[in-house]
Write a protein that holds these residues in place. Structure first.
Motif, mmCIF file in Angstrom:
data_model
loop_
_atom_site.group_PDB
_atom_site.id
_atom_site.type_symbol
_atom_site.label_atom_id
_atom_site.label_comp_id
_atom_site.label_asym_id
_atom_site.label_seq_id
_atom_site.Cartn_x
_atom_site.Cartn_y
_atom_site.Cartn_z
ATOM 1 N N PRO A 43 -10.007 -1.710 -4.589
ATOM 2 C CA PRO A 43 -11.188 -0.836 -4.477
ATOM 3 C C PRO A 43 -10.863 0.641 -4.233
ATOM 4 O O PRO A 43 -11.649 1.509 -4.639
ATOM 5 C CB PRO A 43 -11.955 -1.410 -3.281
ATOM 6 N N HIS A 44 -9.731 0.946 -3.583
ATOM 7 C CA HIS A 44 -9.382 2.357 -3.357
ATOM 8 C C HIS A 44 -8.963 3.018 -4.669
ATOM 9 O O HIS A 44 -9.377 4.132 -4.988
ATOM 10 C CB HIS A 44 -8.241 2.483 -2.335
ATOM 11 N N THR A 45 -8.143 2.304 -5.424
ATOM 12 C CA THR A 45 -7.722 2.825 -6.728
ATOM 13 C C THR A 45 -8.930 2.932 -7.661
ATOM 14 O O THR A 45 -9.013 3.851 -8.484
ATOM 15 C CB THR A 45 -6.628 1.917 -7.314
ATOM 16 N N ALA A 61 0.864 -1.183 0.000
ATOM 17 C CA ALA A 61 0.000 0.000 0.000
ATOM 18 C C ALA A 61 0.904 1.238 0.000
ATOM 19 O O ALA A 61 2.069 1.169 0.401
ATOM 20 C CB ALA A 61 -0.926 0.021 1.200
ATOM 21 N N PHE A 62 0.362 2.369 -0.443
ATOM 22 C CA PHE A 62 1.210 3.551 -0.649
ATOM 23 C C PHE A 62 1.807 4.078 0.648
ATOM 24 O O PHE A 62 2.768 4.845 0.625
ATOM 25 C CB PHE A 62 0.416 4.663 -1.357
ATOM 26 N N LYS A 63 1.253 3.668 1.798
ATOM 27 C CA LYS A 63 1.787 4.194 3.065
ATOM 28 C C LYS A 63 3.252 3.829 3.262
ATOM 29 O O LYS A 63 3.980 4.525 3.967
ATOM 30 C CB LYS A 63 0.928 3.721 4.228
ATOM 31 N N ASP A 64 3.706 2.751 2.599
ATOM 32 C CA ASP A 64 5.129 2.407 2.669
ATOM 33 C C ASP A 64 6.025 3.531 2.143
ATOM 34 O O ASP A 64 7.154 3.678 2.595
ATOM 35 C CB ASP A 64 5.417 1.159 1.822
ATOM 36 N N THR A 93 -3.267 3.294 -4.725
ATOM 37 C CA THR A 93 -2.900 3.333 -3.303
ATOM 38 C C THR A 93 -2.758 1.968 -2.647
ATOM 39 O O THR A 93 -2.283 1.889 -1.520
ATOM 40 C CB THR A 93 -3.880 4.204 -2.490
ATOM 41 N N ALA A 94 -3.169 0.896 -3.314
ATOM 42 C CA ALA A 94 -2.946 -0.448 -2.759
ATOM 43 C C ALA A 94 -2.995 -1.457 -3.892
ATOM 44 O O ALA A 94 -3.537 -1.176 -4.971
ATOM 45 C CB ALA A 94 -3.999 -0.798 -1.711
ATOM 46 N N LEU A 95 -2.430 -2.625 -3.666
ATOM 47 C CA LEU A 95 -2.563 -3.708 -4.642
ATOM 48 C C LEU A 95 -3.829 -4.508 -4.330
ATOM 49 O O LEU A 95 -4.235 -4.636 -3.174
ATOM 50 C CB LEU A 95 -1.342 -4.632 -4.605
ATOM 51 N N SER A 152 -9.812 1.817 3.974
ATOM 52 C CA SER A 152 -8.778 2.762 4.409
ATOM 53 C C SER A 152 -9.201 4.208 4.167
ATOM 54 O O SER A 152 -8.462 5.139 4.471
ATOM 55 C CB SER A 152 -7.462 2.473 3.691
ATOM 56 N N MET A 153 -10.388 4.397 3.586
ATOM 57 C CA MET A 153 -10.928 5.743 3.399
ATOM 58 C C MET A 153 -12.173 5.951 4.259
ATOM 59 O O MET A 153 -12.893 6.932 4.058
ATOM 60 C CB MET A 153 -11.260 5.962 1.914
ATOM 61 N N ASP A 154 -12.403 5.046 5.216
ATOM 62 C CA ASP A 154 -13.597 5.154 6.071
ATOM 63 C C ASP A 154 -13.314 6.062 7.260
ATOM 64 O O ASP A 154 -13.004 5.610 8.350
ATOM 65 C CB ASP A 154 -14.041 3.770 6.565
ATOM 66 N N SER A 214 -8.915 9.389 -1.181
ATOM 67 C CA SER A 214 -8.612 10.156 0.025
ATOM 68 C C SER A 214 -9.417 9.742 1.241
ATOM 69 O O SER A 214 -10.599 9.417 1.141
ATOM 70 C CB SER A 214 -8.862 11.646 -0.235
ATOM 71 N N GLY A 215 -8.736 9.795 2.382
ATOM 72 C CA GLY A 215 -9.378 9.536 3.669
ATOM 73 C C GLY A 215 -9.048 10.680 4.597
ATOM 74 O O GLY A 215 -9.811 11.627 4.753
ATOM 75 N N ASN A 216 -7.852 10.620 5.197
ATOM 76 C CA ASN A 216 -7.428 11.663 6.126
ATOM 77 C C ASN A 216 -6.802 12.881 5.452
ATOM 78 O O ASN A 216 -6.250 13.740 6.119
ATOM 79 C CB ASN A 216 -6.463 11.081 7.162
HETATM 80 C C1 LIG Z 1 -4.465 5.384 3.859
HETATM 81 C C2 LIG Z 1 -5.063 4.979 2.562
HETATM 82 C C3 LIG Z 1 -5.832 5.872 1.784
HETATM 83 C C4 LIG Z 1 -6.156 7.281 2.253
HETATM 84 O O1 LIG Z 1 -5.042 8.108 2.293
HETATM 85 P P1 LIG Z 1 -5.083 9.503 3.096
HETATM 86 O O2 LIG Z 1 -3.683 9.981 3.094
HETATM 87 O O3 LIG Z 1 -5.585 9.159 4.478
HETATM 88 O O4 LIG Z 1 -6.015 10.402 2.388
HETATM 89 C C5 LIG Z 1 -6.293 5.443 0.558
HETATM 90 N N1 LIG Z 1 -6.068 4.196 0.110
HETATM 91 C C6 LIG Z 1 -5.340 3.300 0.826
HETATM 92 C C7 LIG Z 1 -5.140 1.930 0.279
HETATM 93 C C8 LIG Z 1 -4.807 3.655 2.071
HETATM 94 O O5 LIG Z 1 -4.100 2.773 2.780
#
Ligand SMILES: *Cc1c(COP(=O)(O)O)cnc(C)c1O
Length: 471
Positions: free
Chosen positions: A394-396, A111-114, A418-420, A312-314, A256-258
């Motif tokens: 689903p996020h992408t 996931a993109f957080k890495d 943002t994720a695989l 992850s966007m909840d 987007s979430g946060n």
């Molecule tokens: C964290 C996350 C998001 C949301 O990102 P924000 O920086 O909180 O807006 C979207 N998709 C995935 C897969 C995430 O892990």
């Protein structure tokens, strides 16, 4: 470079002072006191740099209390093909005419957080060693953040991670990703309860100031400026890949979430990167879409926060949004405080619909938005598979759906992946009838031995566990 608080606190701090901190003392978020400007000559110099060197150039503009050679070494150690899978680190590919996917999800936890967390792990290790200090990171996760933090901090000197998660409520894949880590400095705590219980525990422990100080408790949550800064880099990298010269505008769509990821896009745009539009894509939890459509920012109650297939966007509120609003109100801290402290604190909402500043969100800052439903995401996953033989998570899919609503002729639209899909296999099965392929290194992880303790939803029990494991 000095950092200030969005709520007007008079202190100015350097990068390494805020690196290990959360909120500013007045409850605000840290921002640089100005955005360094990048001109065409600089863009030209940066265009062909390898990712780690581009990261160093951008970070250097914001970090002047780490010697350049050390910062360069930290970037080189973080952004490697071994960790991120390709030389490009964030490869871009064209999906259809003018629509691109930028791959941000080939790091250790898919996931993109890495992208940010891996850098944070190395910055923490460096700064803690320099101070001769230790840090115990306490967090709550329902998936992506916790695993990204654990993979970033595993084996790092001076850092321990205590990560709470709701027992039995993560996907088997996500549980396996976290619980299979055998590193001594990583502690998984499965709490009998839901995600909110985990968050309440983290809050309760952090509010016990004596305990917090004695055990040097810290966090890695999404308001950390260093995480946001790390994310600025891939907007530049995406721009360079989508264009042949530095006079062409590009737009980005960001699931987007946060508001952390897209806020990094805002920073890149403020620095002068030719970004035309930043499309904020939300799911049914459409706090942000509502704001960009109406000018009303309304925090949701827990009961009105939906559990969706892009979990992850909840979110019920967007914890980084205050940073953007600070720029939107021309950095007027008194006005920011009245919005976030008085109005949001009092009525859970503020209304900028009649304020001239609101118009600027689109006109000056380039923001647009869209929302998707579960049915939209399933349809997008199917359509993308059928027409382009490409699986998206689903996020992408949220992002792709939103992107298509804001295309402009001649302007490349880059959707951030943002994720695989393997991370959200159940939704892929629902859409397509089969599981997505799994990268070889994750074959059979569900069967690996698990390192996790089960604790009741009780802050005292978690404190006792932390105390026992800090010596
Ligand atoms: C964290 C996350 C998001 C949301 O990102 P924000 O920086 O909180 O807006 C979207 N998709 C995935 C897969 C995430 O892990």
């Amino acid at each position: 470079m000095n950092y200030l608080s969005t709520r007007g606190h008079p202190d100015r701090k350097r990068f390494c002072e805020i690196l290990l901190e959360g909120l500013a003392p007045d409850g605000g978020l840290y921002l640089p006191d100005h955005y360094p400007q990048v001109d065409t000559a600089t863009l030209a110099k940066w265009r062909n740099l390898p990712y780690a060197e581009l990261a160093f150039e951008i970070l250097s503009l914001y970090i002047d209390d780490i010697p350049p050679a050390d910062l360069k070494a930290i970037c080189a150690k973080t952004y490697t093909p071994e960790v991120f899978g390709t030389e490009e680190i964030v490869p871009l590919r064209e999906l259809e005419d003018g629509v691109y996917l930028e791959a941000l999800s080939n790091g250790p936890t898919l996931a993109f957080k890495d992208m940010a967390m891996q850098l944070l792990g190395n910055l923490f290790e460096y700064e803690l060693a320099r101070r001769g200090a230790e840090l115990n990171i306490l967090g709550a996760t329902s998936g992506d953040t916790g695993s990204a933090a654990e993979y970033a901090m595993r084996g790092k000197k001076g850092v321990r991670v205590f990560m709470t998660s709701p027992d039995g409520r993560m996907s088997p894949f996500q549980q396996a990703q976290m619980f299979s880590l055998q590193d001594e400095n990583i502690h998984n705590i499965a709490v009998t309860g839901v995600f909110d219980d985990c968050q309440d525990i983290v809050k309760a422990v952090s509010n016990d100031l004596g305990f917090k100080r004695k055990y040097r408790i810290g966090t890695v949550n999404s308001i950390n400026w260093a995480r946001l800064l790390a994310q600025v880099v891939y907007y530049f990298a995406g721009y360079f890949q989508a264009t042949a010269s530095n006079d062409k505008p590009v737009s980005f769509t960001v699931p987007s979430g946060n508001f952390g990821n897209v806020c990094a896009g805002h920073v890149a745009r403020m620095m002068g990167l030719p970004i035309q539009t930043l499309v904020v894509a939300t799911n049914e939890n459409d706090v942000l879409d509502e704001f960009f459509r109406t000018g009303i920012y309304r925090v949701r109650a827990a009961a009105d926060t939906h559990e969706t297939s892009s979990p992850s966007m909840d979110i019920s509120k967007a914890s980084n949004f205050e940073r953007f609003v600070f720029d939107l109100v021309s950095r007027d801290a008194a006005k920011l405080r009245s919005l976030f402290v008085d109005e949001l604190g009092g009525q859970g909402r503020f209304d900028l619909s009649g304020d001239p500043a609101f118009k600027q969100a689109a006109e000056r800052f380039g923001f647009k938005s869209s929302r998707s439903t579960h049915a939209d995401r399933l349809a997008t996953i199917r359509d993308t598979d059928k027409r382009f033989a490409t699986l998206v998570d689903p996020h992408t899919a949220d992002g792709l759906k939103a992107a298509r609503e804001h295309l402009a002729p001649g302007v490349p639209m880059v959707v951030l992946e943002t994720a695989l899909p393997i991370k959200f296999a159940a939704t892929l099965v629902e859409a397509l009838g089969h599981e997505p392929a799994r990268p070889a290194r994750f074959e059979g992880i569900e069967a690996l031995p698990k390192r996790v303790v089960k604790l009741p939803a009780d802050a005292e029990a978690v404190k006792a566990y932390i105390a026992q494991n800090c010596d």
